[in-house]
Scaffold this motif. Structure first.
Motif, PDB file in Angstrom:
ATOM      1  N   LEU A 376       0.822  -1.212   0.000  1.00 51.32           N
ATOM      2  CA  LEU A 376       0.000   0.000   0.000  1.00 51.32           C
ATOM      3  C   LEU A 376       0.857   1.264   0.000  1.00 51.32           C
ATOM      4  O   LEU A 376       0.504   2.266  -0.635  1.00 51.32           O
ATOM      5  CB  LEU A 376      -0.916  -0.002   1.223  1.00 51.32           C
ATOM      6  CG  LEU A 376      -2.100  -0.973   1.188  1.00 51.32           C
ATOM      7  CD1 LEU A 376      -2.760  -1.057   2.555  1.00 51.32           C
ATOM      8  CD2 LEU A 376      -3.104  -0.557   0.123  1.00 51.32           C
ATOM      9  N   SER A 377       1.974   1.231   0.697  1.00 60.91           N
ATOM     10  CA  SER A 377       2.834   2.419   0.765  1.00 60.91           C
ATOM     11  C   SER A 377       3.723   2.570  -0.455  1.00 60.91           C
ATOM     12  O   SER A 377       4.224   3.661  -0.721  1.00 60.91           O
ATOM     13  CB  SER A 377       3.704   2.363   2.027  1.00 60.91           C
ATOM     14  OG  SER A 377       4.674   1.328   1.923  1.00 60.91           O
ATOM     15  N   GLY A 378       3.923   1.464  -1.193  1.00 61.53           N
ATOM     16  CA  GLY A 378       4.824   1.501  -2.340  1.00 61.53           C
ATOM     17  C   GLY A 378       6.278   1.495  -1.944  1.00 61.53           C
ATOM     18  O   GLY A 378       7.154   1.779  -2.769  1.00 61.53           O
ATOM     19  N   GLN A 379       6.571   1.160  -0.680  1.00 61.97           N
ATOM     20  CA  GLN A 379       7.949   1.131  -0.187  1.00 61.97           C
ATOM     21  C   GLN A 379       8.281  -0.252   0.348  1.00 61.97           C
ATOM     22  O   GLN A 379       7.397  -1.011   0.752  1.00 61.97           O
ATOM     23  CB  GLN A 379       8.137   2.169   0.920  1.00 61.97           C
ATOM     24  CG  GLN A 379       7.802   3.586   0.509  1.00 61.97           C
ATOM     25  CD  GLN A 379       7.912   4.553   1.673  1.00 61.97           C
ATOM     26  OE1 GLN A 379       8.633   4.307   2.630  1.00 61.97           O
ATOM     27  NE2 GLN A 379       7.184   5.655   1.585  1.00 61.97           N
ATOM     28  N   ARG A 380       9.552  -0.567   0.340  1.00 61.86           N
ATOM     29  CA  ARG A 380      10.011  -1.856   0.846  1.00 61.86           C
ATOM     30  C   ARG A 380       9.621  -2.008   2.313  1.00 61.86           C
ATOM     31  O   ARG A 380       9.600  -1.023   3.058  1.00 61.86           O
ATOM     32  CB  ARG A 380      11.535  -1.940   0.676  1.00 61.86           C
ATOM     33  CG  ARG A 380      12.158  -3.278   1.079  1.00 61.86           C
ATOM     34  CD  ARG A 380      13.642  -3.264   0.834  1.00 61.86           C
ATOM     35  NE  ARG A 380      13.931  -3.173  -0.600  1.00 61.86           N
ATOM     36  CZ  ARG A 380      14.048  -4.227  -1.415  1.00 61.86           C
ATOM     37  NH1 ARG A 380      13.894  -5.445  -0.912  1.00 61.86           N
ATOM     38  NH2 ARG A 380      14.314  -4.070  -2.683  1.00 61.86           N
TER      39      ARG A 380
END
Length: 447
Positions: A376-380
């Motif tokens: 959802l955050s688009g981060q690792r």
């Protein structure tokens, strides 16, 4: 009278007070991560270190008593028209006032560190701090009395060692927790959760016993004969009896403060709440919480508010299960009194797609929850602020297995069509809401 008190304060009080302030403030500054969460945390930490402050106060009292003996002024003072009790009271007031103010000064000096964010000051914290000051005063007076009875060079160090041994060993001689708490004002003051508090009755019982010890020291100082000095046992016995009667026997020495757990919320929407104990951190938490709610808005029936999780393992009878409309998150306070690693708040709030697994008796799949939030955050996936991207360099230390698995699941989600990945993330969220099993929901064979 005031001039004599001022003189006694300078002669007897200032050296010991300065020592206690320097030692107490320095020690608390070193371990400020233990108490930076709030006033009760600070007071309980200071109470913990009474294990050192009280023996130091005893030694200071004995050392100050020997100064008068070494100067050879006892007979000179005895020949003055001023009554003996007045001279004793002046000395007690100077020593007790100095070391008591030293305890307060330590709280003031260290309290300035957390004053910008510590908004919750319960009455129990003031009572617990007063007990600490009374315990140090009683210790100094006892040292003063014993030092006059045995004015030798070794009295102060011997009393310091004996006091340290007593305050450490005496509580261990009892089987009941309340007995150990009454025996030592430092016992059990470690605060594991910021919602812990010292009940008023516990502080009252400890104060009564400390007052009995202080009264015994006064009798020892005032008495001129050994038969009269034996009466010093009476206030100790009375303080012990009253302390036992007042001390609650039906629960632990520290309990959970429900007022500290009450939510303090933003006036506008979307609503963000933190516990009252962390009210000063609401402005720091709100931007991250609202960013998380905005990212969760892409889910069907998304949550509309964010609330601090106040569940504690110390109070399993009041476990709260948060609904689907609420994101529950934990607040961790750093050594500076502010939110620790604020950049990680977003990841924690997105864990399991915003579904709180708080209160689940068997926990929840950590890796699946981290992976769903990371998509959802688009981060690792991030849990440890020092773990970086979880790429292990040659010769490096592998990251925790949950982090490795979360990264693998996250990379798998990124390869799927958005609709399919979203469906799997929603499945993880539903499993978390029901405290179900999330294993396999994000894998390639998931249905």
């Amino acid at each position: 009278m005031s001039r004599m008190l001022s003189l006694q304060f300078r002669r007897f009080g200032l050296p010991g007070a300065a020592l206690l302030v320097l030692a107490g403030a320095g020690l608390l500054y070193i371990v400020r991560w233990e108490w930076a969460a709030g006033w009760m945390s600070l007071v309980m930490s200071q109470r913990t270190y009474l294990v050192l402050s009280c023996p130091v106060a005893i030694a200071v009292g004995a050392w100050l008593a020997r100064r008068e003996h070494r100067a050879g002024v006892a007979e000179l003072f005895a020949g003055t028209p001023r009554p003996r009790y007045q001279r004793i009271l002046l000395t007690l007031a100077a020593v007790g006032g100095a070391v008591g103010l030293a305890q307060v000064a330590v709280l003031v000096v260290t309290g300035l560190w957390i004053a910008p964010t510590a908004r919750y000051l319960p009455g129990e914290a003031i009572a617990a701090a007063a007990v600490g000051a009374l315990a140090v005063i009683a210790s100094a007076w006892l040292g003063l009395a014993l030092g006059r009875l045995a004015p030798t060079p070794v009295t102060a160090p011997v009393l310091a060692v004996a006091g340290l041994a007593a305050i450490l060993a005496l509580p261990m001689a009892f089987h009941e927790d309340w007995q150990s708490t009454l025996a030592s004002p430092a016992w059990g003051m470690n605060q594991f959760i910021e919602f812990q508090t010292v009940p008023g009755r516990v502080s009252a019982a400890q104060a009564i016993l400390a007052a009995g010890v202080a009264a015994a020291a006064v009798v020892l100082l005032a008495a001129g004969r050994w038969r009269t000095r034996a009466a010093a046992l009476l206030p100790v016995a009375l303080g012990l009896a009253l302390g036992v009667a007042v001390m609650p026997h039906d629960h632990r020495r520290v309990t959970i403060d429900p007022v500290a757990q009450r939510p303090v919320c933003t006036a506008d929407t979307p609503r963000v709440c933190v516990a009252r104990a962390h009210a000063g951190l609401l402005d720091e938490v709100t931007p991250h919480a609202r960013q998380a709610l905005a990212l969760l808005a892409r889910l069907p029936d998304p949550p509309t508010s964010a609330v601090e999780n106040t569940n504690t393992y110390l109070d399993e009878n009041t476990i709260v299960r948060y609904g689907a409309d609420t994101v529950a998150f934990d607040v961790e306070v750093g050594a500076d009194g502010h939110v620790e690693h604020p950049d990680l708040l977003l990841h924690r709030m997105l864990d399991a797609a915003g579904a709180s697994a708080a209160g689940c008796p068997n926990g929840f799949d950590v890796a699946a929850g981290m992976a769903a939030g990371a998509w959802l955050s688009g981060q690792r996936p991030v849990r440890d602020p020092d773990a970086g991207s979880y790429v292990v360099e040659p010769g490096g230390t592998p990251p925790p297995s949950d982090d490795v698995e979360a990264t693998r699941l996250w990379e798998g989600l990124r390869k799927l069509p958005e609709a399919e990945a979203l469906a799997r993330v929603v499945a993880v969220r539903e499993a978390a809401l029901e405290c179900g099993d999330a294993s396999g929901l994000l894998d390639g064979d998931a249905r």
